[in-house]
Design an enzyme around this catalytic site. Structure first.
Site, PDB file in Angstrom:
ATOM      1  N   ASP A 173       0.819  -1.209   0.000  1.00 30.07           N
ATOM      2  CA  ASP A 173       0.000   0.000   0.000  1.00 30.07           C
ATOM      3  C   ASP A 173       0.855   1.262   0.000  1.00 30.07           C
ATOM      4  O   ASP A 173       2.073   1.212   0.167  1.00 30.07           O
ATOM      5  CB  ASP A 173      -0.906   0.007   1.238  1.00 30.07           C
ATOM      6  CG  ASP A 173      -1.909  -1.129   1.223  1.00 30.07           C
ATOM      7  OD1 ASP A 173      -2.323  -1.539   0.124  1.00 30.07           O
ATOM      8  OD2 ASP A 173      -2.271  -1.608   2.320  1.00 30.07           O
ATOM      9  N   TYR A 175       6.782  -9.990   6.512  1.00 24.74           N
ATOM     10  CA  TYR A 175       6.706  -8.542   6.725  1.00 24.74           C
ATOM     11  C   TYR A 175       7.264  -8.197   8.100  1.00 24.74           C
ATOM     12  O   TYR A 175       7.193  -9.002   9.033  1.00 24.74           O
ATOM     13  CB  TYR A 175       5.260  -8.051   6.661  1.00 24.74           C
ATOM     14  CG  TYR A 175       4.677  -7.935   5.275  1.00 24.74           C
ATOM     15  CD1 TYR A 175       4.744  -6.733   4.571  1.00 24.74           C
ATOM     16  CD2 TYR A 175       4.039  -9.014   4.678  1.00 24.74           C
ATOM     17  CE1 TYR A 175       4.182  -6.613   3.308  1.00 24.74           C
ATOM     18  CE2 TYR A 175       3.484  -8.913   3.408  1.00 24.74           C
ATOM     19  CZ  TYR A 175       3.558  -7.702   2.735  1.00 24.74           C
ATOM     20  OH  TYR A 175       3.016  -7.583   1.481  1.00 24.74           O
TER      21      TYR A 175
END
Length: 258
Positions: A51, A111
Site C-alpha cells: 500500500d 513482513y
C-alpha cells in the site's frame, strides 16, 4: 527470458506498488525504466501490492524480456537502476523458470512492523517506524503474537475494500524482537489480507498497553468483527522483508554468463 527482479524501495512518496491514475507507483517506475533501458513496454508482475507508504527490502517481480535483447540476466539490475529514482533500486536480477509468476508462485511472505517507544517524535526514526508513547508490556505482546499464529479466519483483521474469495490465511510465525527503545514484529504467512499485518501489529501493541485483552483477540479470530480490535497502524512502519518461492531464485550460477 522470464526476468526476475529483487527490488527494494522507500515507499514514503509512492501511492503503493500498483499503477494508479493519480499518483506515482513503484510498478510504474519499474515499467518506465524497462522502456528507457530496452525500448519496449511491458507489464511487471509483483509478488503482491504494497500500500501507499509501505516499504520493501525484498519485493520480487518478473517480466518477459525479448530474447533478442543481448544482456546477461545478472546485469539487468544495473541497466534498470540507471533509470530508476533514488527511492527504488533493483538489488538482484536473474533468469527465472518460464512458468514462474512472482505473485502466483509465492509460497511465503515475511513482513516487519517497526516500533519505537518515546514520549516525543524522533526525526531519525519517524520515516520507518511507528511511535508508541509508552513502552508496552512485551510479555503481553508476545502472548498476543502467539495467538495469531496458525490457520485462522482473519476477516476481523482486514480493512474494508478487500475482494478476496476467502479470508482464511496461515500465519507461520509472529516473532517479537525487543530492541530496548523499540521492537520489531516479524510476520511470516502464506498470504495476507488488506492491511492485515498493520491491524495485527495494532492488536499486539494494544495488548501490550492494556487496551485489549487476549480474550478480545481470540473473539476477533472467531469472527467477532473488526470493531473489536485497535486502530490500523501507520503504513510507514511496515516493510516487506522477503518472499519465499521454495527454491533459490537469485544468486544461482549462470545469471552472469552467456
Amino acid at each position: 527470458m522470464n526476468a526476475a527482479l529483487l527490488v527494494s524501495y522507500d515507499g514514503t512518496h509512492f501511492c503503493g506498488w500498483q499503477i494508479q491514475k493519480n499518483g506515482i507507483s513503484v510498478q510504474g517506475e519499474l515499467e518506465r525504466a524497462i522502456f528507457e533501458a530496452f525500448g519496449f513496454r511491458v507489464r511487471v508482475t509483483g509478488s503482491g501490492r504494497t500500500d501507499a507508504g509501505v516499504h520493501a527490502a525484498g519485493q520480487v517481480c518478473n517480466f518477459p524480456l525479448d530474447d533478442g535483447i543481448r544482456i546477461l540476466p545478472g546485469r539487468i539490475a544495473d541497466a534498470l537502476n540507471v533509470f530508476l529514482p533514488p527511492a527504488v533500486r533493483v538489488l538482484e536480477s536473474a533468469a527465472a523458470p518460464d512458468l514462474f509468476d512472482a505473485c502466483r508462485s509465492a509460497k511465503r511472505k515475511t513482513y516487519r512492523y517497526a516500533l519505537y517507544f518515546s514520549e516525543r517524535e524522533k526525526p531519525l526514526l519517524e520515516r520507518y517506524a511507528a511511535r508508541v508513547a509508552k513502552k508496552p508490556d512485551l510479555g503481553k505482546m508476545r502472548a498476543c503474537a502467539e495467538l495469531l499464529e496458525g490457520e485462522h479466519d482473519f476477516s476481523s483483521f482486514s480493512s474494508t475494500g478487500s475482494s478476496v474469495k476467502t479470508s482464511v490465511r496461515t500465519v507461520y510465525s509472529v516473532v517479537l524482537s525487543d530492541l530496548g527503545d523499540g521492537a520489531h514484529i516479524d510476520v511470516c504467512g502464506n498470504g495476507f489480507l488488506y492491511n492485515m499485518v498493520r491491524i495485527m501489529a495494532g492488536a499486539i501493541v494494544g495488548c501490550g498497553l492494556g487496551r485489549l485483552s487476549l480474550q478480545t483477540v481470540k473473539d476477533a479470530l472467531c469472527g467477532g468483527g473488526r470493531d473489536l480490535l485497535g486502530k490500523t497502524m501507520p503504513a510507514k512502519g511496515l516493510t516487506l522483508l522477503g518472499v519465499d518461492y521454495g527454491f533459490p531464485l537469485f544468486g544461482a550460477k549462470g545469471n552472469d554468463k552467456e
